[in-house]
Design a protein around this motif. Structure first.
Motif, PDB file in Angstrom:
ATOM      1  N   GLN A  35     120.166 -33.440  41.973  1.00 23.94           N
ATOM      2  CA  GLN A  35     119.678 -32.711  43.139  1.00 23.94           C
ATOM      3  C   GLN A  35     120.756 -31.802  43.699  1.00 23.94           C
ATOM      4  OE1 GLN A  35     118.330 -35.805  45.736  1.00 23.94           O
ATOM      5  NE2 GLN A  35     116.320 -35.948  44.763  1.00 23.94           N
ATOM      6  N   GLU A  38     121.097 -28.808  41.427  1.00 28.47           N
ATOM      7  CA  GLU A  38     119.984 -27.882  41.619  1.00 28.47           C
ATOM      8  C   GLU A  38     120.151 -27.099  42.914  1.00 28.47           C
ATOM      9  OE1 GLU A  38     116.588 -25.641  41.367  1.00 28.47           O
ATOM     10  OE2 GLU A  38     117.686 -26.698  39.806  1.00 28.47           O
ATOM     11  N   ARG A  39     120.659 -27.749  43.946  1.00 24.65           N
ATOM     12  CA  ARG A  39     120.882 -27.053  45.216  1.00 24.65           C
ATOM     13  C   ARG A  39     121.969 -25.978  45.047  1.00 24.65           C
ATOM     14  NH1 ARG A  39     117.760 -25.507  48.875  1.00 24.65           N
ATOM     15  NH2 ARG A  39     118.760 -25.240  50.853  1.00 24.65           N
ATOM     16  N   ARG A  41     122.590 -24.411  42.244  1.00 23.94           N
ATOM     17  CA  ARG A  41     121.934 -23.355  41.479  1.00 23.94           C
ATOM     18  C   ARG A  41     121.123 -22.463  42.406  1.00 23.94           C
ATOM     19  NH1 ARG A  41     117.635 -21.656  38.576  1.00 23.94           N
ATOM     20  NH2 ARG A  41     116.163 -23.219  39.244  1.00 23.94           N
ATOM     21  N   GLN A  42     120.446 -23.076  43.372  1.00 29.71           N
ATOM     22  CA  GLN A  42     119.678 -22.297  44.342  1.00 29.71           C
ATOM     23  C   GLN A  42     120.601 -21.431  45.202  1.00 29.71           C
ATOM     24  OE1 GLN A  42     116.390 -21.859  44.607  1.00 29.71           O
ATOM     25  NE2 GLN A  42     116.254 -23.073  42.723  1.00 29.71           N
ATOM     26  N   LEU A  43     121.787 -21.947  45.514  1.00 26.96           N
ATOM     27  CA  LEU A  43     122.751 -21.146  46.266  1.00 26.96           C
ATOM     28  C   LEU A  43     123.150 -19.911  45.475  1.00 26.96           C
ATOM     29  CD1 LEU A  43     124.696 -20.693  48.667  1.00 26.96           C
ATOM     30  CD2 LEU A  43     126.351 -22.124  47.436  1.00 26.96           C
ATOM     31  N   TRP A  44     123.439 -20.068  44.186  1.00 25.09           N
ATOM     32  CA  TRP A  44     123.830 -18.923  43.365  1.00 25.09           C
ATOM     33  C   TRP A  44     122.674 -17.931  43.259  1.00 25.09           C
ATOM     34  CZ3 TRP A  44     127.965 -20.740  44.583  1.00 25.09           C
ATOM     35  CH2 TRP A  44     128.638 -21.819  44.014  1.00 25.09           C
ATOM     36  N   LEU A  45     121.436 -18.445  43.125  1.00 27.70           N
ATOM     37  CA  LEU A  45     120.262 -17.566  43.037  1.00 27.70           C
ATOM     38  C   LEU A  45     120.044 -16.775  44.321  1.00 27.70           C
ATOM     39  CD1 LEU A  45     117.572 -19.714  41.188  1.00 27.70           C
ATOM     40  CD2 LEU A  45     118.434 -17.492  40.492  1.00 27.70           C
ATOM     41  N   ASN A  46     120.299 -17.395  45.454  1.00 25.18           N
ATOM     42  CA  ASN A  46     120.022 -16.790  46.754  1.00 25.18           C
ATOM     43  C   ASN A  46     121.283 -16.300  47.453  1.00 25.18           C
ATOM     44  OD1 ASN A  46     117.086 -17.332  46.941  1.00 25.18           O
ATOM     45  ND2 ASN A  46     117.794 -19.429  46.707  1.00 25.18           N
ATOM     46  N   TRP A  47     122.321 -16.012  46.714  1.00 32.74           N
ATOM     47  CA  TRP A  47     123.614 -15.639  47.288  1.00 32.74           C
ATOM     48  C   TRP A  47     123.492 -14.443  48.232  1.00 32.74           C
ATOM     49  CZ3 TRP A  47     128.000 -17.957  48.001  1.00 32.74           C
ATOM     50  CH2 TRP A  47     129.122 -17.226  48.343  1.00 32.74           C
ATOM     51  N   TRP A 132     123.969 -20.869  34.415  1.00 36.88           N
ATOM     52  CA  TRP A 132     124.649 -20.716  35.700  1.00 36.88           C
ATOM     53  C   TRP A 132     126.140 -20.957  35.591  1.00 36.88           C
ATOM     54  CZ3 TRP A 132     126.920 -25.254  37.280  1.00 36.88           C
ATOM     55  CH2 TRP A 132     126.437 -26.412  36.711  1.00 36.88           C
TER      56      TRP A 132
END
Length: 174
Positions: A35, A38-39, A41-47, A132
């Motif tokens: 988890q 994944e969080r 990864r979401q940070l990198w996606l939404n940088w 990532w």
């Protein structure tokens, strides 16, 4: 040279659930760490959304080491400016992570490296999921400060003014 251990009389088969946490910990993985990964990864996606339109083009995520977030910038002037803004960066990132995941920010020069911003999953799906991690081959030449991001920045911002001044006086490479 192999090390052989003397077998104890009471040794025998054990259940995997008894030894799996110790094996994962020895490999550097904590059970339930999926988890957190994944969080991240979401940070990198939404940088760009997390940092905002003013800081996102200047600061690229490089990764983390323990509780320290590593951010890369293209020139030494930005290292200093973003170092002063590390409290705000830390606040934004921890707010996105929904908890105190990071305790510090380290700003460093990119020196030809690329950040961890990810393309949307549909662009990176090769059957193995999005990539990532840092690229294995470095970028050929480091990015120079030419002031290319100034149009998107507010002229009232201290970061924009400092960046404009630096880009004006930076030696051109060519």
């Amino acid at each position: 040279m192999a090390v052989h251990r003397k077998r104890q009389e009471d040794s025998g088969p054990v259940q995997a659930c008894d030894v799996l946490p110790a094996v994962l910990a020895a490999l550097g993985m904590v059970p339930g760490d999926g988890q957190a990964r994944e969080r991240l990864r979401q940070l990198w996606l939404n940088w760009e959304m997390v940092m905002g339109p003013e800081l996102a083009p200047l600061a690229q995520p490089l990764g983390r080491h323990g509780e320290v977030l590593h951010i890369g910038v293209e020139d030494a002037m930005l290292v200093q400016e973003l170092h002063y803004m590390s409290g705000e960066i830390l606040e934004r990132v921890n707010a996105f992570m929904e908890g105190p995941v990071f305790s510090g920010v380290k700003v460093e020069l990119l020196m030809g490296r690329r950040g961890l911003q990810l393309a949307p999953p549909e662009e990176t799906s090769r059957g193995t999921g999005p990539d990532w991690r840092l690229p294995s081959t470095p970028v050929a030449a480091p990015v120079c400060a030419f002031g290319t991001h100034l149009d998107a920045m507010s002229p009232d911002s201290p970061v924009a003014r400092a960046y404009a001044c630096f880009a004006l006086h930076a030696p051109s490479q060519g």
